[in-house]
Design an enzyme around this catalytic site. Sequence first.
Site, PDB file in Angstrom:
ATOM      1  N   ARG A   1     -62.291 -90.032 -85.750  1.00  0.00           N
ATOM      2  CA  ARG A   1     -61.148 -89.479 -85.749  1.00  0.00           C
ATOM      3  C   ARG A   1     -60.165 -90.000 -84.537  1.00  0.00           C
ATOM      4  O   ARG A   1     -58.983 -90.610 -84.932  1.00  0.00           O
ATOM      5  CB  ARG A   1     -60.968 -87.876 -85.368  1.00  0.00           C
TER       6      ARG A   1
ATOM      7  N   GLU B   1     -67.874 -85.134 -62.997  1.00  0.00           N
ATOM      8  CA  GLU B   1     -66.398 -84.563 -62.942  1.00  0.00           C
ATOM      9  C   GLU B   1     -66.522 -83.034 -62.014  1.00  0.00           C
ATOM     10  O   GLU B   1     -67.054 -82.244 -62.278  1.00  0.00           O
ATOM     11  CB  GLU B   1     -65.782 -84.098 -64.162  1.00  0.00           C
TER      12      GLU B   1
ATOM     13  N   HIS C   1     -59.519 -86.260 -66.657  1.00  0.00           N
ATOM     14  CA  HIS C   1     -60.022 -85.905 -67.742  1.00  0.00           C
ATOM     15  C   HIS C   1     -58.750 -85.170 -68.612  1.00  0.00           C
ATOM     16  O   HIS C   1     -58.770 -84.052 -68.666  1.00  0.00           O
ATOM     17  CB  HIS C   1     -61.043 -85.108 -67.658  1.00  0.00           C
TER      18      HIS C   1
ATOM     19  N   ALA D   1     -56.753 -84.746 -73.529  1.00  0.00           N
ATOM     20  CA  ALA D   1     -56.466 -83.673 -74.219  1.00  0.00           C
ATOM     21  C   ALA D   1     -55.296 -82.671 -73.933  1.00  0.00           C
ATOM     22  O   ALA D   1     -54.946 -81.809 -74.538  1.00  0.00           O
ATOM     23  CB  ALA D   1     -57.778 -82.722 -74.679  1.00  0.00           C
TER      24      ALA D   1
END
Length: 316
Positions: free
Chosen positions: A151, A263, A281, A284
């Site tokens: 995707r 992280e 990060h 999104a």
Amino acid sequence: MSDILVTENIQGASMNRLMNDLDVELDAYLWQNVNLLQKKIQNAKALIVRNQTQVNRELIDAAPHLKIIARAGVGLDNVDTHYAHEKGIIVCYTPDANSLSVAELTIGLMLALLRKIPEARQDTLTGGWNRVKFTGSELYGKTFGLIGMGRIGTLTATRAHAFGMKIIAADPYLAFDAPQLKQMNGKLVSQDELLSQADVISCHSPLTPHTKRLLTYQHFCRMKPTAFFINTSRGEVIDEKGLTQALLEHKLAGAALDVRETEPPKHSPLNQMENVILTPHIAAFTLEAQDRVVDSVCEDVRLVLSGKKAINVFEP
Ligand code: NAD
């Protein structure tokens, strides 16, 4: 102890409505306290997480009433999906909700790398006006190599193609005549071919036992010395020390990392490199993607708790 446990920072209008309508406990830091989490999950029917809560066997065993694990995001590497399936717990995720945001950040990082935007900004802020020093390169005519053409890879490639880039992809599960490649005259190649041919390489494979450290020092050494590497997938897909070493030896021209092996990351020589862009990060994290992600998990939790079929079920 609540019916629905939310263990990370997951907020938005749908979450507010869920909290009004049902018995929800939201503790954005609960994922950090495993002992407390194990206690609080004992009566929970639904668990909503991002990527930091480790939903492993121990946690699943501590939750005898759990019906659904809803992951606000795509990568399911923090959820033992096989064990959940074995226990009859539905695992939901949000496969399409943030793909576009990740693709757009990847393009942003590519432009920032090739046009040296962060370095030019820093230099200008400290009094510089160095136009020639920040001479960059165009995307047009360059070869863009994607490791993983699902995707996010496909959305990123479509956008890079619109800039006039040539598309090549390495993906062991893709047919050579896959429509997503055909529509942009893309070519399926081996990972080795991709490493040696691409001007920009971007990683979009999931983190699985097969893709852990998919790219090591040796792989980075096969890249063109003028090429750039971008990772917005998962930090552990690459050997970060290997990338650092390759950058120090000028085996490639620069890199942008949105995701890290640990992280938040520990201090790293990457922090000092002018040709490296690091982001926390955030791929999104757009208003639009977060709304879609939260809508999706809240909807699936409501459906499952009212005895209906969830929409975005992950089948391991
Ligand atoms: P997807 O499942 O649609 O696509 C992944 C692709 O990788 C598939 O086509 C698969 O065949 C391919 N693949 C698997 N093993 C491979 C290998 N060894 N080499 C090359 N390709 C391989 O997933 P997606 O929605 O495109 O998401 C990809 C990943 O991006 C997610 O798993 C997640 O870890 C990451 N992600 C990161 C962020 C972020 O905030 N940075 C946000 C969303 C997703």
